[in-house]
Design an enzyme around this catalytic site. Structure first.
Site, short mmCIF file in Angstrom:
data_model
loop_
_atom_site.label_atom_id
_atom_site.label_comp_id
_atom_site.label_asym_id
_atom_site.label_seq_id
_atom_site.Cartn_x
_atom_site.Cartn_y
_atom_site.Cartn_z
CE LYS A 247 -7.56 -10.95 1.01
NZ LYS A 247 -7.09 -9.80 0.33
CD GLU A 333 1.17 2.72 -3.26
OE1 GLU A 333 0.12 2.37 -2.89
OE2 GLU A 333 2.51 2.81 -2.90
NE ARG A 361 2.87 4.18 1.63
CZ ARG A 361 3.14 2.61 1.76
NH1 ARG A 361 3.03 1.96 1.31
NH2 ARG A 361 3.51 2.39 3.03
#
Length: 592
Positions: A247, A333, A361
């Site tokens: 990244k 979640e 969620r």
């Protein structure tokens, strides 16, 4: 603005079909030009940079090997989709990213045929790609290969495993690219990330019914092209290609940063210096985190849970002082909510900090595991209301409606950061059942913070100013715009009464009924969809038979549509919830 990068090969590309005419060596050169173009574009617009930098070579290779858009390429979350957008006939608009009327920061079906499935939340790609693959097998026309690109952080979510489990059993042809960069927004949490580091991935995927290839260096164009061509010609069932990437690759300021420049403001390409934000006040998130940390000093029961968003929710600040009581559960979640429920059932005082749009969620768990059992989980619902450049997918539009309908739930919304601090103290002391504090993204009003913060009596609002004819009952951070609108409307009529509800549930019934009895019209204001606070007020008034004498009620909510990205001010103007729209409503009801 600096000099645009020199991109002779990229200048030859309008669509991915142009890549398929290039040699492998030319594709490698093109990737370097694409990275330079990406850096330059995001320096102008701001946005998600680190994830895109990490998949430049992978993006080029995928479009060169597969016949997109017939082959359906689905990016998980799509933080990393900017290089994809540049290569798919959107380069001329790439410097409109996340601006009003410009390109979305995520994939969108209505933006391009190269975006077969929209995404801005994590861990949906394998499910969607499997849907396309099964549709193809059932005869849906013009669908070729179906490719999901999912990160190692996103793979931690239960939904990704549900899809892997289903796909492995079905044995239809499906290609999953595991973009393994040891990083999501924060470093990935959990045992899966450790397994990928120690070489356990192959056994895991094979046990789930997938063929496994890799790991492949995601920045070696030749190796990527070989691996993808092998998959395209040889795969006859579900297969995972494990690709290791970095990244922030190719831009030193991103490579050296802890967050790999996941999301950035505008910046100078030559120096990496970011545009300085001029903050007038602390953000709501900072106030929440600092208040919670202060309260935890005196209460060892207080702990905090977040789902892969320690920075965004402020739990990193809490963890700096109370590491043993801070828990990042990864992109999960549902687990976060029930885990917090378990902590509460064991006698602790958990604060579950999730963005409004991500708490959606975990709604079944909120209902079944927390509310039904009356467990005192405190939900810190960040990013409530319209959030700006991330757009509709990240707007906290629905939490008032989905929280207020739950029995026993206390729902609070501060009008400024001082009120937020007091509400954190209120939630900390509320053990009778679940509670939620919803607060917006961004900085507060500059209000002085109480020290120490004191709890507010549950269900008690406050009158800000007394007026006549029209009363405005505001919930949350629209109060400053309400006051501005009232000043405007007072130029040609009586000054309206303004009240701050503070609580959507339990409602301050005495305040609501007093306002109804002493005014001709009542306007409610909320940063949420219909069915939330205004509906609670209407129910209260109907039960009290308050409309019999001609009371006018006008709830002002978000409209029944999704609001496209822009600045928060632009979005609230579009939604009809800015000061101008509120002033117009005051004048309208005054004339009835």
């Amino acid at each position: 603005m600096g000099t645009p990068p020199h991109t002779p090969r990229l200048d030859q590309v309008r669509t991915p079909a142009d890549l398929r005419q290039m040699s492998d060596a030319a594709l490698a050169d093109l990737a370097e030009e694409l990275r330079a173009e990406l850096i330059d574009a995001v320096s102008v617009t701001g946005g998600h940079l680190g994830a895109g930098l990490g998949v430049v070579e992978l993006t080029v290779a995928l479009h060169a090997v597969f016949e997109t858009p017939r082959d359906r390429l689905i990016w998980d979350v799509s933080h990393q989709s900017y290089p994809h957008k540049i290569l798919t006939d959107r380069r001329d608009r790439i410097r409109t990213l996340r601006q009003r009327g410009g390109l979305s920061g995520f994939t969108r079906r209505d933006e391009s045929p190269y975006d077969p499935f929209g995404a801005a939340h994590s861990s949906t790609s394998i499910s969607a790609a499997l849907g396309f693959a099964v549709a193809r097998d059932l005869g849906a026309p013009d669908i070729g290969d179906c490719i999901a690109v999912i990160g190692d952080g996103a793979l931690s979510a239960g939904m990704a495993f549900e899809a892997l489990n289903n796909a492995g059993a079905m044995q239809t042809r499906l290609i999953v690219i595991l973009n393994d960069n040891d990083m999501s927004i924060a470093p990935p949490a959990g045992a899966l990330a450790q397994s990928l580091r120690t070489g356990g991935a192959a056994a895991l995927f094979r046990e789930l019914g997938f063929a496994y290839a890799g790991p492949v260096d995601g920045h070696d164009m030749a190796a990527l092209l070989r691996a993808l061509r092998d998959l395209r010609s040889g795969a006859d069932g579900p297969v995972v290609l494990h690709v290791r990437t970095q990244k922030g690759k190719g831009f030193p300021p991103a490579e050296s940063a802890a967050d790999k420049w996941h999301g950035v403001p505008k910046f100078d390409v030559a120096t990496g210096r970011k545009a300085a934000a001029v903050a007038k006040a602390q953000s709501y998130t900072q106030v929440f985190a600092e208040t919670l940390s202060e309260l935890a000093e005196g209460d060892p029961r207080i702990c905090a849970v977040t789902a892969a968003m320690p920075d965004g929710t402020g739990i990193d600040r809490f963890a700096a002082q109370h590491a043993a009581r801070a828990f990042d559960v990864g992109i999960a979640e549902q687990h976060a909510v029930t885990f917090a429920g378990g902590l509460a059932a064991a006698g602790l005082s958990p604060f579950c900090a999730l963005y409004s749009t991500f708490l959606q969620r975990g709604y079944d768990q909120l209902v079944h595991d927390v509310a039904l059992q009356g467990l005192p989980v405190r939900f810190a619902v960040d990013r409530a209301g319209l959030v700006g450049a991330d757009g509709a997918s990240h707007a906290g539009a629905f939490d008032l409606a989905y929280l207020c309908c739950l029995p026993g739930m206390v729902v609070m919304a501060p009008s400024d950061e001082a009120e937020l601090a007091q509400m954190v103290a209120t939630a900390a002391g509320h053990d009778a059942g679940p509670s939620a504090i919803r607060f917006p993204r961004g900085e507060g009003t500059g209000a002085a913070l109480p020290s120490p913060p004191q709890p507010i009596p549950i269900g008690q609002g406050r009158v800000i100013q007394e007026g006549a004819e029209v009363a405005i009952l505001s919930l949350g951070a629209r109060l400053a715009d309400v006051q501005s609108a009232a000043d405007d409307a007072a130029q040609d009529g009586p000054r309206p009464t303004i009240a701050d509800a503070r609580f959507a549930k339990p409602l301050d019934r005495a305040l609501v009924l007093r306002l109804a009895q002493t005014h001709r019209a009542l306007i409610t204001i909320e940063e949420g969809a219909a069915g939330g606070f205004g509906a609670q007020v209407a129910q209260c008034l109907a039960e009290a038979d308050a409309f019999k004498d001609g009371l006018i009620l006008r709830p002002m909510t978000l409209p029944d549509r999704f609001i496209d990205h822009g600045t928060p001010a632009q979005m609230y103007a579009d939604a009809g919830l800015d000061a101008s729209a509120i002033a117009a409503m005051i004048r309208t009801v005054r004339s009835l």
